[in-house]
Design an enzyme around this catalytic site. Structure first.
Site, short mmCIF file in Angstrom:
data_model
loop_
_atom_site.label_atom_id
_atom_site.label_comp_id
_atom_site.label_asym_id
_atom_site.label_seq_id
_atom_site.Cartn_x
_atom_site.Cartn_y
_atom_site.Cartn_z
NE ARG A 1 -3.95 -2.02 1.03
CZ ARG A 1 -5.07 -2.20 0.34
NH1 ARG A 1 -5.49 -1.24 -0.47
NH2 ARG A 1 -5.76 -3.30 0.46
CB ILE A 2 0.69 4.42 -1.82
CG1 ILE A 2 0.90 3.62 -3.12
CG2 ILE A 2 1.49 5.72 -1.85
CD1 ILE A 2 2.30 3.19 -3.37
CG ASN B 1 9.06 0.67 0.28
OD1 ASN B 1 8.45 -0.27 0.77
ND2 ASN B 1 9.12 0.87 -1.04
CG HIS C 1 10.90 -0.94 -5.08
ND1 HIS C 1 9.53 -1.08 -5.18
CD2 HIS C 1 11.37 -0.94 -6.34
CE1 HIS C 1 9.19 -1.14 -6.46
NE2 HIS C 1 10.30 -1.06 -7.19
CG ASP D 1 9.13 10.82 -1.78
OD1 ASP D 1 8.36 9.93 -2.23
OD2 ASP D 1 9.97 11.41 -2.49
CB ALA D 2 4.34 12.92 -1.30
N GLY D 3 5.65 10.37 -3.16
CA GLY D 3 5.53 9.69 -4.44
C GLY D 3 5.51 8.17 -4.30
#
Ligand code: GAR
Length: 194
Positions: A89-90, A103, A105, A137-139
């Site tokens: 989930r973001i 995170n 990845h 971050d927000a992205g």
């Protein structure tokens, strides 16, 4: 000792590596594991290790409500660091601005962001992909990179075989990053050069 909250959606093998890290030199304790599915194996792994395991399914909640519930649940443990280890989930609240959040990845970001990173790398025909740990971050997978390691794509690789080789790298990489970050006074500062 630094306090972590780990976010996980799936099998939780990265979480298990954090749980199993040798006690000698370990700089953190896992205060809680939070997942978005009550059936996630990651939550069972947490319970087996005596770590509070919280399922936060989205059912019946708006997207904003669920984001708020996630933030409230994480903040209730007052962690020093939030680790997204296979969390699909973001994070759309401002949680990552309040608590340093990292995170794992499965690609060499900025290549192949998103939830199909391994399949996308195979489809692109690259000869190497890899593993990244970055700040959230927000992205979507755009935050500052803390650590990266390449993994070769082998002839005949499937998504599953390639992902499993990447995860072998990710387990060590994530434990190493978390241990080193938790040794620092400022967890926002990335990793100091040793
Ligand atoms: C890991 O490869 C992690 O990088 C990936 O999920 C896997 C979790 O494995 N995360 C993402 O793709 C996030 N976009 P695990 O459930 O065995 O720990």
């Amino acid at each position: 000792m630094r306090k972590l909250v780990v976010l996980a959606s799936g099998s939780g093998s990265l979480l298990q590596a954090l749980i199993d890290a040798p006690a000698n030199g370990v700089t953190y304790q896992i205060s809680a594991v939070i997942g978005d599915s009550p059936t996630a194996t990651a939550l069972t792994r947490a319970q087996s290790a005596g770590i509070p395991a919280i399922a936060l399914p989205k059912t019946g909640l708006s997207a904003d409500q669920w984001q708020q519930e996630l933030k409230t649940a994480v903040m209730s443990f007052a962690p020093d660091l939030v680790v997204s280890a296979g969390f699909m989930r973001i994070i759309k609240s401002d949680l990552f601005k309040l608590i340093p959040t990292i995170n794992a990845h499965p690609s060499l970001l900025p290549n192949f962001p998103g939830s199909h990173a391994v399949a996308d790398a195979l489809a692109a025909g690259v000869s190497e992909t890899g593993a990244t740990v970055h700040y959230v971050d927000a992205g979507v997978d755009t935050g500052e990179i803390i650590a990266q390691q390449a993994v070769q794509v082998l002839p005949g690789d499937t998504e599953s075989s390639l992902h499993e080789r990447i995860k072998v790298v990710e387990r060590n990489q994530l434990v190493s990053v978390v241990v080193r970050l938790c040794q620092q006074d400022d967890l926002w500062a990335g990793l100091r050069d040793d």
